[in-house]
Design a protein around this motif. Sequence first.
Motif, PDB file in Angstrom:
ATOM      1  N   LEU A   3       0.830  -1.207   0.000  1.00  0.00           N
ATOM      2  CA  LEU A   3       0.000   0.000   0.000  1.00  0.00           C
ATOM      3  C   LEU A   3       0.863   1.255   0.000  1.00  0.00           C
ATOM      4  N   LEU A   4       1.904   1.265   0.830  1.00  0.00           N
ATOM      5  CA  LEU A   4       2.806   2.420   0.859  1.00  0.00           C
ATOM      6  C   LEU A   4       3.507   2.598  -0.485  1.00  0.00           C
ATOM      7  N   ALA A   5       3.918   1.471  -1.083  1.00  0.00           N
ATOM      8  CA  ALA A   5       4.575   1.543  -2.387  1.00  0.00           C
ATOM      9  C   ALA A   5       3.640   2.128  -3.437  1.00  0.00           C
ATOM     10  N   PHE A   6       2.370   1.706  -3.396  1.00  0.00           N
ATOM     11  CA  PHE A   6       1.391   2.177  -4.372  1.00  0.00           C
ATOM     12  C   PHE A   6       1.079   3.662  -4.182  1.00  0.00           C
ATOM     13  N   LEU A   7       0.998   4.089  -2.930  1.00  0.00           N
ATOM     14  CA  LEU A   7       0.605   5.467  -2.643  1.00  0.00           C
ATOM     15  C   LEU A   7       1.713   6.473  -2.919  1.00  0.00           C
ATOM     16  N   PHE A   8       2.946   6.104  -2.641  1.00  0.00           N
ATOM     17  CA  PHE A   8       4.021   7.083  -2.667  1.00  0.00           C
ATOM     18  C   PHE A   8       4.996   6.937  -3.833  1.00  0.00           C
ATOM     19  N   GLY A   9       4.788   5.961  -4.684  1.00  0.00           N
ATOM     20  CA  GLY A   9       5.555   5.901  -5.909  1.00  0.00           C
ATOM     21  C   GLY A   9       6.858   5.142  -5.812  1.00  0.00           C
ATOM     22  N   ARG A  10       7.614   5.193  -6.898  1.00  0.00           N
ATOM     23  CA  ARG A  10       8.803   4.361  -7.038  1.00  0.00           C
ATOM     24  C   ARG A  10       9.917   4.731  -6.067  1.00  0.00           C
ATOM     25  N   ALA A  11      10.176   6.022  -5.917  1.00  0.00           N
ATOM     26  CA  ALA A  11      11.268   6.436  -5.038  1.00  0.00           C
ATOM     27  C   ALA A  11      11.004   5.980  -3.609  1.00  0.00           C
ATOM     28  N   ALA A  12       9.779   6.158  -3.137  1.00  0.00           N
ATOM     29  CA  ALA A  12       9.426   5.748  -1.782  1.00  0.00           C
ATOM     30  C   ALA A  12       9.498   4.233  -1.635  1.00  0.00           C
ATOM     31  N   THR A  13       9.141   3.521  -2.682  1.00  0.00           N
ATOM     32  CA  THR A  13       9.205   2.064  -2.632  1.00  0.00           C
ATOM     33  C   THR A  13      10.645   1.591  -2.470  1.00  0.00           C
ATOM     34  N   HIS A  28      15.838  -7.002  -5.347  1.00  0.00           N
ATOM     35  CA  HIS A  28      15.178  -7.375  -6.586  1.00  0.00           C
ATOM     36  C   HIS A  28      13.675  -7.127  -6.550  1.00  0.00           C
ATOM     37  N   VAL A  29      13.107  -6.949  -5.362  1.00  0.00           N
ATOM     38  CA  VAL A  29      11.667  -6.671  -5.283  1.00  0.00           C
ATOM     39  C   VAL A  29      11.349  -5.289  -5.861  1.00  0.00           C
ATOM     40  N   PRO A  30      11.942  -4.195  -5.351  1.00  0.00           N
ATOM     41  CA  PRO A  30      11.651  -2.899  -5.969  1.00  0.00           C
ATOM     42  C   PRO A  30      12.215  -2.774  -7.379  1.00  0.00           C
ATOM     43  N   ALA A  31      13.209  -3.591  -7.724  1.00  0.00           N
ATOM     44  CA  ALA A  31      13.757  -3.537  -9.084  1.00  0.00           C
ATOM     45  C   ALA A  31      12.698  -3.905 -10.128  1.00  0.00           C
ATOM     46  N   LEU A  32      11.661  -4.628  -9.716  1.00  0.00           N
ATOM     47  CA  LEU A  32      10.575  -4.966 -10.643  1.00  0.00           C
ATOM     48  C   LEU A  32       9.882  -3.718 -11.191  1.00  0.00           C
ATOM     49  N   LEU A  33       9.920  -2.635 -10.425  1.00  0.00           N
ATOM     50  CA  LEU A  33       9.253  -1.403 -10.859  1.00  0.00           C
ATOM     51  C   LEU A  33       9.911  -0.792 -12.082  1.00  0.00           C
ATOM     52  N   PHE A  34      11.141  -1.161 -12.376  1.00  0.00           N
ATOM     53  CA  PHE A  34      11.895  -0.505 -13.440  1.00  0.00           C
ATOM     54  C   PHE A  34      12.048  -1.373 -14.691  1.00  0.00           C
ATOM     55  N   LEU A  35      11.338  -2.497 -14.710  1.00  0.00           N
ATOM     56  CA  LEU A  35      11.273  -3.282 -15.939  1.00  0.00           C
ATOM     57  C   LEU A  35      10.298  -2.628 -16.907  1.00  0.00           C
ATOM     58  N   HIS A  36      10.530  -2.835 -18.196  1.00  0.00           N
ATOM     59  CA  HIS A  36       9.686  -2.212 -19.215  1.00  0.00           C
ATOM     60  C   HIS A  36       9.062  -3.291 -20.093  1.00  0.00           C
ATOM     61  N   PHE A  37       7.731  -3.352 -20.058  1.00  0.00           N
ATOM     62  CA  PHE A  37       6.979  -4.284 -20.895  1.00  0.00           C
ATOM     63  C   PHE A  37       6.178  -3.483 -21.917  1.00  0.00           C
ATOM     64  N   PRO A  38       6.239  -3.843 -23.192  1.00  0.00           N
ATOM     65  CA  PRO A  38       5.438  -3.136 -24.201  1.00  0.00           C
ATOM     66  C   PRO A  38       3.948  -3.207 -23.861  1.00  0.00           C
ATOM     67  N   GLY A  39       3.320  -2.043 -23.752  1.00  0.00           N
ATOM     68  CA  GLY A  39       1.886  -1.982 -23.496  1.00  0.00           C
ATOM     69  C   GLY A  39       1.486  -2.260 -22.060  1.00  0.00           C
ATOM     70  N   TYR A  40       2.454  -2.305 -21.153  1.00  0.00           N
ATOM     71  CA  TYR A  40       2.133  -2.597 -19.749  1.00  0.00           C
ATOM     72  C   TYR A  40       2.878  -1.595 -18.879  1.00  0.00           C
ATOM     73  N   ASN A  85       3.686  -1.730 -13.053  1.00  0.00           N
ATOM     74  CA  ASN A  85       4.638  -2.658 -12.456  1.00  0.00           C
ATOM     75  C   ASN A  85       4.415  -2.900 -10.974  1.00  0.00           C
ATOM     76  N   ILE A  86       3.689  -1.987 -10.300  1.00  0.00           N
ATOM     77  CA  ILE A  86       3.376  -2.238  -8.895  1.00  0.00           C
ATOM     78  C   ILE A  86       2.575  -3.526  -8.772  1.00  0.00           C
ATOM     79  N   ALA A  87       1.818  -3.876  -9.828  1.00  0.00           N
ATOM     80  CA  ALA A  87       1.057  -5.123  -9.808  1.00  0.00           C
ATOM     81  C   ALA A  87       1.970  -6.337  -9.797  1.00  0.00           C
ATOM     82  N   LEU A  88       3.173  -6.201 -10.379  1.00  0.00           N
ATOM     83  CA  LEU A  88       4.124  -7.313 -10.333  1.00  0.00           C
ATOM     84  C   LEU A  88       4.594  -7.562  -8.906  1.00  0.00           C
TER      85      LEU A  88
END
Length: 310
Positions: free
Chosen positions: A55-65, A162-174, A177-180
């Motif tokens: 929830l905190l990650a979703f609310l405050f964005g990538r830097a906070a995560t 590696h958990v917050p690193a998921l936020l910086f992967l790039h998927f075409p049309g997706y 990343n918080i959902a990952l």
Amino acid sequence: MNTTHVWIVLAVIGTILTTATIVSKVLIAKHGHSPTLDNLLDRVQAWWMMVVVLLLAFLFGRAATVLLFMLISFLALREFLSLIYRRRADYFVLVGVYYVVLPYQYWLVYDAWYGLFSIFIPVYAFLLMPIVASLAGDTERFLTRSAKIQWALMISVFCVSHVPALLFLHFPGYDSNIALLIFLIAVVQASDVLQYICGKLWGKRKIVPSLSPSKTVVGTLGGIALATMLAASLWWMTPFTPFEAAALGLLIAVMGFLGGLVMSAIKRDIGVKDWGSMLSGHGGMLDRIDSLCFAAPIFFHVVRYLWRAG
């Protein structure tokens, strides 16, 4: 997947956990405390902690995560290092671990510098730490001391990052990343809880009694199978097909189980029941994320390479 869908997922998880918490407390009030009921409540509490993190990650964005998981790594590292053998000669090594290696690893995550992020600790830090330790001139148990500090850094910082690193992967049309993160943590934690429940309901034969007396063959297989089904049902919140989501769910559930065994083996080697007492009645930070430590890096790299999500 849009913002509304993320809120729906978090709301559903919150409702399930609220129900599980109430049921656990009612059973304890009715039958009294027992190892089984207390363990079940511990696992529900672990879920709550993970939901708060999400929830905190979703609310405050990538830097906070990234900062949040850096704090989790710091607490886990402190627990690990407080239990292992070390000497005064290791002082400068530990200073470097806490105040150079840990923050720089998370800076690399935030900067999405994959090339260095993936090798900084297992190559550069692992070579430099023994060099610094050797300069102190203390050779007593040198190899043991170096290996223990390296292992603590690998588990508590490298794997967790590696958990917050998921936020910086790039998927075409997706672009959700918080959902990952939700997918990974939900499947790993669900597998842990479901293995316990299946084991208590139907399990008899212990799978590795010397490491984890509570884990049974039926409980392990049943929990992993149910977690795989959960992963398949959550495909819509990921860039994967239902079959791909199931395969990844199976992979991370198995890695979570194996990671739990490894961490149990380390605790038994050290001679402790829990990694710490930070969470009153629920052990330490590492007790809550031990399965995630092993599942996260495997999930990250498999997704990155097979889906070309660099």
